[in-house]
Design an enzyme around this catalytic site. Structure first.
Site, PDB file in Angstrom:
ATOM      1  N   GLU A   1       6.849  11.829   8.480  1.00  0.00           N
ATOM      2  CA  GLU A   1       5.511  11.227   8.460  1.00  0.00           C
ATOM      3  C   GLU A   1       4.732  11.643   9.709  1.00  0.00           C
ATOM      4  OE1 GLU A   1       5.038   7.064   7.263  1.00  0.00           O
ATOM      5  OE2 GLU A   1       3.912   6.772   9.125  1.00  0.00           O
TER       6      GLU A   1
ATOM      7  N   TYR B   1       9.441  -3.868   2.919  1.00  0.00           N
ATOM      8  CA  TYR B   1       9.734  -4.459   4.219  1.00  0.00           C
ATOM      9  C   TYR B   1      11.100  -5.149   4.181  1.00  0.00           C
ATOM     10  CZ  TYR B   1       4.831  -3.464   4.533  1.00  0.00           C
ATOM     11  OH  TYR B   1       3.625  -2.796   4.509  1.00  0.00           O
TER      12      TYR B   1
HETATM   13  P1  FAD Z   1       1.000  -5.497  -0.062  1.00  0.00           P
HETATM   14  O1  FAD Z   1       2.111  -4.941  -0.844  1.00  0.00           O
HETATM   15  O2  FAD Z   1      -0.262  -5.826  -0.774  1.00  0.00           O
HETATM   16  O3  FAD Z   1       1.534  -6.795   0.680  1.00  0.00           O
HETATM   17  C1  FAD Z   1       0.760  -7.423   1.700  1.00  0.00           C
HETATM   18  C2  FAD Z   1       1.079  -8.897   1.805  1.00  0.00           C
HETATM   19  O4  FAD Z   1       0.564  -9.549   0.639  1.00  0.00           O
HETATM   20  C3  FAD Z   1       2.579  -9.203   1.827  1.00  0.00           C
HETATM   21  O5  FAD Z   1       2.779 -10.281   2.723  1.00  0.00           O
HETATM   22  C4  FAD Z   1       2.886  -9.641   0.391  1.00  0.00           C
HETATM   23  O6  FAD Z   1       3.979 -10.538   0.316  1.00  0.00           O
HETATM   24  C5  FAD Z   1       1.573 -10.307   0.011  1.00  0.00           C
HETATM   25  N1  FAD Z   1       1.330 -10.270  -1.439  1.00  0.00           N
HETATM   26  C6  FAD Z   1       1.464  -9.207  -2.271  1.00  0.00           C
HETATM   27  N2  FAD Z   1       1.167  -9.563  -3.531  1.00  0.00           N
HETATM   28  C7  FAD Z   1       0.834 -10.864  -3.501  1.00  0.00           C
HETATM   29  C8  FAD Z   1       0.420 -11.819  -4.489  1.00  0.00           C
HETATM   30  N3  FAD Z   1       0.323 -11.480  -5.783  1.00  0.00           N
HETATM   31  N4  FAD Z   1       0.140 -13.104  -4.083  1.00  0.00           N
HETATM   32  C9  FAD Z   1       0.240 -13.459  -2.768  1.00  0.00           C
HETATM   33  N5  FAD Z   1       0.624 -12.607  -1.797  1.00  0.00           N
HETATM   34  C10 FAD Z   1       0.913 -11.332  -2.162  1.00  0.00           C
HETATM   35  N6  FAD Z   1      -1.139   1.070   7.205  1.00  0.00           N
HETATM   36  C11 FAD Z   1      -2.246   1.844   7.324  1.00  0.00           C
HETATM   37  O7  FAD Z   1      -3.328   1.347   7.685  1.00  0.00           O
HETATM   38  N7  FAD Z   1      -2.187   3.192   7.056  1.00  0.00           N
HETATM   39  C12 FAD Z   1      -1.051   3.798   6.654  1.00  0.00           C
HETATM   40  O8  FAD Z   1      -1.036   5.002   6.410  1.00  0.00           O
HETATM   41  C13 FAD Z   1       0.139   3.001   6.509  1.00  0.00           C
HETATM   42  N8  FAD Z   1       1.305   3.562   6.101  1.00  0.00           N
HETATM   43  C14 FAD Z   1       2.417   2.758   5.932  1.00  0.00           C
HETATM   44  C15 FAD Z   1       3.606   3.341   5.464  1.00  0.00           C
HETATM   45  C16 FAD Z   1       4.756   2.577   5.302  1.00  0.00           C
HETATM   46  C17 FAD Z   1       6.016   3.225   4.787  1.00  0.00           C
HETATM   47  C18 FAD Z   1       4.718   1.187   5.617  1.00  0.00           C
HETATM   48  C19 FAD Z   1       5.964   0.339   5.475  1.00  0.00           C
HETATM   49  C20 FAD Z   1       3.537   0.588   6.072  1.00  0.00           C
HETATM   50  C21 FAD Z   1       2.376   1.361   6.230  1.00  0.00           C
HETATM   51  N9  FAD Z   1       1.160   0.818   6.663  1.00  0.00           N
HETATM   52  C22 FAD Z   1       0.044   1.596   6.806  1.00  0.00           C
HETATM   53  C23 FAD Z   1       1.074  -0.609   7.018  1.00  0.00           C
HETATM   54  C24 FAD Z   1       0.578  -1.491   5.842  1.00  0.00           C
HETATM   55  O9  FAD Z   1      -0.738  -1.132   5.486  1.00  0.00           O
HETATM   56  C25 FAD Z   1       0.610  -2.951   6.307  1.00  0.00           C
HETATM   57  O10 FAD Z   1       1.936  -3.355   6.521  1.00  0.00           O
HETATM   58  C26 FAD Z   1      -0.135  -3.945   5.436  1.00  0.00           C
HETATM   59  O11 FAD Z   1      -0.241  -5.170   6.167  1.00  0.00           O
HETATM   60  C27 FAD Z   1       0.518  -4.259   4.093  1.00  0.00           C
HETATM   61  O12 FAD Z   1       0.360  -3.237   3.203  1.00  0.00           O
HETATM   62  P2  FAD Z   1       1.177  -3.218   1.810  1.00  0.00           P
HETATM   63  O13 FAD Z   1       0.703  -2.058   1.072  1.00  0.00           O
HETATM   64  O14 FAD Z   1       2.606  -3.388   2.065  1.00  0.00           O
HETATM   65  O15 FAD Z   1       0.573  -4.580   1.158  1.00  0.00           O
END
Ligand code: FAD
Length: 307
Positions: free
Chosen positions: A17, A146
């Site tokens: 990455e 996570y």
């Molecule tokens: P989600 O999957 O939407 O989850 C976010 C939160 O919402 C979680 O607490 C989940 O439990 C909750 N949630 C989900 N669905 C529901 C529901 N139906 N009802 C209630 N709560 C719900 N960030 C960047 O800005 N740029 C990047 O390029 C980037 N790359 C990443 C790559 C990896 C491999 C990882 C692990 C993280 C990366 N991140 C990046 C960080 C990420 O954007 C953050 O961790 C963000 O806060 C959560 O994104 P997510 O896509 O996991 O969100």
């Protein structure tokens, strides 16, 4: 090529990455790093998607050049939290026009003040973006997982249910947040399988290279720091060179153990460094064409015994 297909074939997949520079002037440095990383023959390279405007354009540009100049499959990250459906459609179109076939669908971090969120919110969770991409395009889709639970979710099991919903919306593979104790990853995979998440779950590994980096990691990701890492800090925290050497060794041991336990691949968070990543990839047998599970015939065998 769809990245999910890589995980159905034999040897463990090596993915790396990189992140876009803050300013356009830093682009050359990223391409220079990429030319060094290419020597490791990674199966794909992912490019993060920044919160700031110009970094976002750079994600498309860097992903595009990874494909055209370096002939490596790119995985473009895409966050949806501040975007409208039209904006997402435009970005996906740009990616598709450049031959990019895979995206990592993310929500992105929430701004510290809720007022900073746009009035119109077409996407609330990454799941919404996954649904949108699945319905309207042919991209291969990865998403984030996570092992210790996402920081915002009060219950780990609830977070796992949210992850299941996201995967069911059309995710092909998951890449985990970094962790420093492999048992956390193994437990997580076991729990994920029990709730019916059956896509590949790829461990994300970040080498700790400095004492200040550890503090940043705790602050930003909320991951737990095991005794082994605290010992590194105690023994080498005041000596940057020793700290880096010990951090590379720690990450290499993690990778070896993961490979021995049959992970589908390893995703290395490079932090745009190549020398340290090369050491890890080569010492664990992950780099190069003749990749194999830990301990096999790669360059004199796995480094575990030598570490
Ligand atoms: P989600 O999957 O939407 O989850 C976010 C939160 O919402 C979680 O607490 C989940 O439990 C909750 N949630 C989900 N669905 C529901 C529901 N139906 N009802 C209630 N709560 C719900 N960030 C960047 O800005 N740029 C990047 O390029 C980037 N790359 C990443 C790559 C990896 C491999 C990882 C692990 C993280 C990366 N991140 C990046 C960080 C990420 O954007 C953050 O961790 C963000 O806060 C959560 O994104 P997510 O896509 O996991 O969100």
């Amino acid at each position: 090529m769809k990245i999910k297909d890589l995980y159905t074939k034999g040897p463990p997949v090596l993915s790396l990455e990189v992140f876009p520079p803050r300013r356009s002037s830093g682009l050359d440095t990223v391409f220079d790093t990429l030319s060094k990383l290419r020597e490791l023959q990674p199966d794909f390279i992912s490019v993060t998607y920044g919160a700031a405007g110009s970094q976002r354009d750079h994600t498309v540009e860097i992903s595009s050049r990874i494909l055209s100049d370096f002939e490596i499959e790119p995985l473009a990250h895409l966050t949806c939290i501040g975007h409208t459906r039209e904006e997402i459609r435009d970005i996906l179109q740009k990616l598709s026009d450049r031959g990019i076939e895979n995206v990592l669908a993310l929500r992105g971090d929430l701004p510290e003040n809720e007022e900073d969120l746009p009035d119109r919110r077409d996407y609330v969770f990454a799941r919404d973006l996954v649904r949108d991409i699945t319905a309207n395009s042919g991209f291969g889709i990865g998403a984030a997982a996570y092992p210790e639970g996402h920081v915002e979710c009060p219950r780990i099991e609830q977070d796992l249910q949210h992850l299941k919903q996201k995967v069911d919306a059309g995710v092909d593979f998951l890449i985990t947040q970094l962790f420093f104790d492999n048992r956390i990853y193994y437990d997580f995979v076991e729990r994920a399988r029990k709730v019916g998440i059956d896509v590949p779950i790829v461990p994300g590994i970040m080498p700790v290279l400095s004492a200040s980096q550890i503090k940043r990691i705790i602050y930003l990701c909320g991951v737990s720091i095991p005794a082994g890492i605290l010992k590194l800090l105690d023994h080498h925290g005041d000596d940057p060179r020793e700290m880096e050497r010990a951090g590379i060794e720690y990450a290499s041991r993690q990778v070896c153990d993961l490979l021995e336990n049959g992970v589908p691949g390893v995703h290395l968070y490079t932090m745009n460094r190549h020398r340290q990543i090369r050491q890890i990839a080569e010492s664990t047998g992950l780099a190069g064409e003749k990749k194999s599970r830990c301990g096999a015939e790669v360059r004199g065998g796995c480094a575990c015994e030598r570490l």
